[in-house]
Write a protein that holds these residues in place. Sequence first.
Motif, short mmCIF file in Angstrom:
data_model
loop_
_atom_site.label_atom_id
_atom_site.label_comp_id
_atom_site.label_asym_id
_atom_site.label_seq_id
_atom_site.Cartn_x
_atom_site.Cartn_y
_atom_site.Cartn_z
N ARG A 1 63.41 27.20 11.58
CA ARG A 1 63.97 26.54 10.69
C ARG A 1 65.30 26.27 10.56
NH1 ARG A 1 62.03 28.92 4.80
NH2 ARG A 1 63.64 30.18 5.22
N TYR A 2 66.22 27.34 10.62
CA TYR A 2 67.32 27.32 10.38
C TYR A 2 68.20 26.25 11.56
CZ TYR A 2 67.19 31.27 7.53
OH TYR A 2 66.83 32.36 6.31
N GLU A 3 67.55 26.45 12.61
CA GLU A 3 68.12 25.78 13.69
C GLU A 3 67.72 24.26 13.75
OE1 GLU A 3 66.45 27.32 17.35
OE2 GLU A 3 68.26 28.84 17.68
N ASP A 4 66.52 23.94 13.29
CA ASP A 4 66.21 22.48 13.03
C ASP A 4 66.96 21.89 11.66
OD1 ASP A 4 64.46 22.66 15.14
OD2 ASP A 4 62.55 23.08 13.52
N ALA A 5 67.07 22.64 10.72
CA ALA A 5 67.99 22.11 9.57
C ALA A 5 69.50 21.85 10.04
CB ALA A 5 67.84 23.25 8.34
N GLY A 6 70.06 22.89 11.14
CA GLY A 6 71.14 22.61 11.56
C GLY A 6 71.40 21.37 12.16
N LEU A 7 70.35 21.05 13.18
CA LEU A 7 70.36 19.96 13.87
C LEU A 7 70.43 18.50 13.04
CD1 LEU A 7 70.40 18.28 16.53
CD2 LEU A 7 68.00 18.83 16.76
N VAL A 8 69.49 18.54 12.16
CA VAL A 8 69.40 17.54 11.12
C VAL A 8 70.49 17.44 10.41
CG1 VAL A 8 68.23 16.77 9.23
CG2 VAL A 8 66.86 17.56 10.84
N ARG A 9 71.21 18.39 10.06
CA ARG A 9 72.59 18.25 9.37
C ARG A 9 73.55 17.75 10.33
NH1 ARG A 9 75.47 21.29 5.60
NH2 ARG A 9 73.44 21.63 4.36
N ARG B 1 63.05 13.46 10.91
CA ARG B 1 62.05 14.46 10.59
C ARG B 1 61.39 14.85 12.06
NH1 ARG B 1 58.81 10.20 7.11
NH2 ARG B 1 59.45 9.12 9.01
N ALA B 2 61.55 14.23 13.10
CA ALA B 2 61.04 14.63 14.34
C ALA B 2 62.04 15.47 15.24
CB ALA B 2 60.55 13.41 15.13
N LEU B 3 63.33 15.81 14.68
CA LEU B 3 64.22 16.56 15.36
C LEU B 3 63.89 18.24 15.46
CD1 LEU B 3 67.71 14.63 14.25
CD2 LEU B 3 66.30 14.19 16.49
N HIS B 4 63.93 18.65 16.51
CA HIS B 4 63.48 19.97 16.72
C HIS B 4 64.59 20.67 17.34
CE1 HIS B 4 60.24 19.84 14.33
NE2 HIS B 4 59.71 19.01 15.08
N ALA B 5 65.27 21.78 17.12
CA ALA B 5 66.36 22.40 18.27
C ALA B 5 65.78 22.76 19.38
CB ALA B 5 66.96 23.52 17.32
N HIS B 6 64.56 23.34 19.50
CA HIS B 6 63.84 23.94 20.66
C HIS B 6 64.04 22.69 21.66
CE1 HIS B 6 60.34 22.93 18.31
NE2 HIS B 6 60.00 22.44 19.41
N ASP B 7 63.69 21.31 21.51
CA ASP B 7 63.84 20.08 22.08
C ASP B 7 65.13 19.59 22.43
OD1 ASP B 7 60.94 20.15 22.33
OD2 ASP B 7 61.11 19.09 20.34
N LEU B 8 66.11 20.15 22.27
CA LEU B 8 67.40 19.90 22.34
C LEU B 8 67.76 19.22 23.72
CD1 LEU B 8 70.20 19.47 20.84
CD2 LEU B 8 70.87 21.58 21.57
N ALA B 9 67.39 20.16 24.85
CA ALA B 9 67.64 19.55 26.39
C ALA B 9 66.59 18.46 26.41
CB ALA B 9 67.12 20.77 27.06
N GLY B 10 65.56 18.31 25.82
CA GLY B 10 64.76 16.87 25.88
C GLY B 10 65.37 15.73 25.41
#
Length: 909
Positions: free
Chosen positions: A43-51, A275-284
Motif C-alpha cells: 500500500r505504501y509503495e503503490d501510494a508512493g508511485l501514484v504520488r 488506479r492500475a499502477l503497482h510498485a511491484h510491477d515497476l520493472a514491467g
Amino acid sequence: MHPVTPAWVRVRLRTAPGAAAALAVLVALTACLAAAFPRALDRYEDAGLVRAVAQATPARTTIEVSAPQPGLQLPARAREQGLLPPALRRQYTEVLRAVGRPLVADPGQSSYGVVTQDALAVPDPWIPRPSGLPAQVRLVAQNALGAHATVRTGRLPRADGPVTASTTRVEAAVTAETARSLHIRVGSVLHVPAVSRPPLEVRVTGIVTPRAPDGAYWATEPLLRTPALARAPGGDGDPMYYWLAALLLPPEAAPALLATSAHPVRYWQVAPDTRALHAHDLAGLKTAVAALEAGPGLGQVRAVTDPAAQIGTDLDDVLTAYGRLTDDIGPLVAVAAFGSATVAAVVLLMAGGLAADRRRTELTLLRARGASLRGLTGRLFAETAVVAVPAGALGLGAALLAVPKGRAGYAVAAAAAVTVLACAALPLRAAVAHRVVRLHGPRQDTTAVRPSRRRTVAELTLLVIAAGAVETLRRRGVTGSSGDQLVSLAPVLVGVVAALVLVRLYPLPLRWLTRPAGRLRGAVGHLSLARAGRTSVSAVLPLLALLTALTTAAFGGSVLAGVADARDHAALLAVGADGRIDGDGALPAGAADRVRRTPGVRDVTEVSVDDQAQAGRDLTRVSLAGVTPAAYAALAHHVGLGPFPQARLHAPAGGRKAPLPALASPSVARTYGTEPFPVRLADGTTVAVRIAAVRDRTPAVLGTDFLVVDRAGLGPAAVRPTTLLLTGTHLDATALRRAAGGSAAVHLRATERARYVDSPLQSGAEHVYTAAVAAGAGYAVLALLLALLRAAPERAALLARLRTMGLTRAQGRRLLVLESLPQALLAAAGGALTGWATVRLLSPGIDLTTIALPSTAAATGGNALRTDPLSLLLPAAAVLLLTVGVAAGQAWWTGRKGSVRELRAGDAR
C-alpha cells in the motif's frame, strides 16, 4: 503407540485450556502482524508511485503519439478524411491496444485530435498586446470537449455541414482563463492567417470551464486551459512579450487547419491509469513504456497510424526516479522487517520449547512405556495444529480486513509460515529432548553443563556470517545492498551473536558470587544464587528472545530518532531559527517589540541583511548581515548553527575607519584571507572588513557566501533591521505576520519540517519502523512473561516449602526478586550494550537522508545513524521493572494462599 485420535487431542486440550488459549492468542497476533506487513508495504509503495506520477504532472507522464498530416501526394479528399473523427477514433482504438500490460491506459483522460504545430499571429487589434506584439494562437480540434468541460457562457462549437480545406469560417470555444486574458467574449471573431487565400475566421461560440483542470485531458498541453505570456526570441534590449493561447475547434472542423501554414499534426494522447499502477510491477511498467518508445509497441502504432509517427513521454524517467527511491528505502525497511520477524520467530520457538520443558515428565513417561518418537511428535503436532491453524487463519483474516489493499499471496504465505512454525516448535523440541528413551533426565544446570562441540561450531559459524554481513554493510551501505538479504540481517545477527556470547558468560559471575554469598548470615542471598545457577539450559532461548527484541527496538528507535533529527536540522538550515521574518526592505519601526510580545515567542534577534553587497575590488556579490554580537552569538549557540565567541565580532573602538571583524563563510574566507578588504553596501557606502572567524553556516544568511559584522560599525541606513530571527515554541505564523506589519514573509521551522515528507513511501517506512519498535518491545515483554510464568508453579511450591521452615513473606519476596535479577540484568545490560554496538557498527553504512528528506533537501548531509539514549535505556529499564514486578507479585500472591495446595502441587510434579 496408538495413532493420533480426536479424542486424545480433546483430552489434552481440556487438561490445559489456559496453555491452549495462550498459544492461540500468540499465533493469531503473530500471524496478523506477519500477514499485514507485506500488504501494508504494498500500500505504501503503490501510494508512493501514484504520488510520484501525480507530482510529475500529465505533461510528463502522458504518452503522446504524433503523426504529420496526410501526405501531399494523396487526393485532397483523402487528406481531409484522414483528419476527421472516424479515422482518428479508429486509430486511437488501435493505439490503446498497443499499450502492453502492466501499463493500463485511462480512456477517460486519454484524447486524440489535430493541432497546429506552430502558433499563428492574429492581427485583430482588440486582443491585448503587452509589448506591442500581436497575440498568437494554436488551433486544436480535440475529441470529447463537451465531456470534459462545462459551458460557462454560450454554447459548444459545432461544424455546420462538411468542413474542408477551403472552408473560411469555423466555430471555436475558449476556456475562461483564455477569455479573461485575451478579452475574448462570446461572438468574438479571430482572423487566423491562411495560405493563398483570405484568413480563416474563427468565431467564439462558448466559454468553458474544465471539469478536471489537472487531469491529463487538459494538463497534457496546459495551453488548452491557460494562456501563456511568451517571450519573443532575439533582441538585445528589453524583453518583448506576447500572448499565446489555444482555440478549441470541434473535431469535425479539423480539415480547416490544412489551409494554414502552421503544419497541422495528428496526435493520440494515452494517459496512464493511476488506479492500475503497482510498485511491484515497476520493472514491467518500464518495459511497457520502452516497448512503446522504441520497441514492438512503436511498430504496432506506426502500422495503424503513420510510418512517420513518433512517441514521446517522460513516464520512463518518472518510473526510474521512483525506482531509485525504492532502492534506497527498501533495504532500510528490510532491516526492520527482518528484525521483527526474527524476534517473533524466536518467541514462537521459545513458546514451544517452554511447553516441551513443562511436559518433560509426561513425555519421558510416554517414551518409557513404549511410545515411538514418530508417534509422539505426531500427537504433539496434532494437538498444536488444532489450536494454531484456526488461530493463524483468524490472524490472516484480521490482517486482510485491517489492510484491505495489497497482494494477498504474500500475506497468506507469511501467515502460513507463522502457523507452521508454531505447530512444529513443540514437536521438534520434544523430538530432540526425547530421541533417547530415559527413565529420568539428567539435571542440566546452566553453571554445570558444558556446551557441546556442535553448538560451538554453530556459534562460530554464525559469528563469521555476522561479521561478514556487518563489514559488507559498512563498506557498501544499506542503500547499496538491494537484494542482499544477508546485509539486511546484519543488526539481527549482531544481536544473536551477542546473545550467544552472553549466554556463555552467564555462568561465570554466578560461580564467582557463590562463595561470597555462602559466607553471608542470611540464607536468601545464597539460595537465590543457587536457584539462578540451577536454571535449566532451556532458559537460553528466553535470553536470546529478550536480547534480540531489545536490539531490534534500540536499532529501530535510533532510526526514528535519526529521521527526526535530520528533519529538524534541515528545517533549521532552511529557516535559521525557530522562526524567521523577512521584510521587503527594512521592517516597520517597532516591529521587533510587537513580535516579541506575540504568544510563543521567547526571544527576538534583529538582523540587517544586505543581499546586494559587493566585496573586494572585483565587486563579488555577497550577503552581509549586520548583527548585535551578544544577542546573535547567543542565538547561534542556542540553535547550534555556527556558534562563535561574541568577542570575535565586536567593532573596534577606533571608529568606522578601522576594519570591522567579520564572521565569514569558507568560500569568502578562501577568496579574501585575513587581510582587510572593502565591501560596498546597497546604499552606496563602503566599509572595511577583516575576517576574524570562519563558519560553514550562520542563522542570518541561508546561502554559502556571507559576511556577518557588528551593526554598530555600519551606517544609519544599513543598521535598520530587515530580518527578525525568533526562538520559541508553538509559533503562530498569522499572528507573527500581523505583528510584523507590511508585506513581511514569515517562515517557521515547524512548518518547514512538516514539508519534508513528500512521498508515502517515506512515511510508510517510518510507520514500519514504529511498528518494528513496538513489536520488538512487545515480544520482549512477552518472552519475559513466558519465562516467568513457566517457572511460576515451581517457585510457588518452593516458597510453600520454605515457609514451613520459617521463611517470612518479606524473605520470600526478596528470594524471588534476587533469583530473577541475574538473567534480567544480563538481558537488560546486554540489550542496551548490543543496541549501542549495533548502531555504532552499522552507522557508517546507513544514511537516513532518503527516508527523512525529499530529494530537493537531500544535500544537507550529516544524516548518518546515531544512537538514541532513550531507545537504548527505556526497553532495558522496562525489562528490569517487569521482572521485579512479576517476582514481587508472585511472592505476594503466594503469601496470601495456603501452603497445603502448593505443597501437593509440588509433590505431584
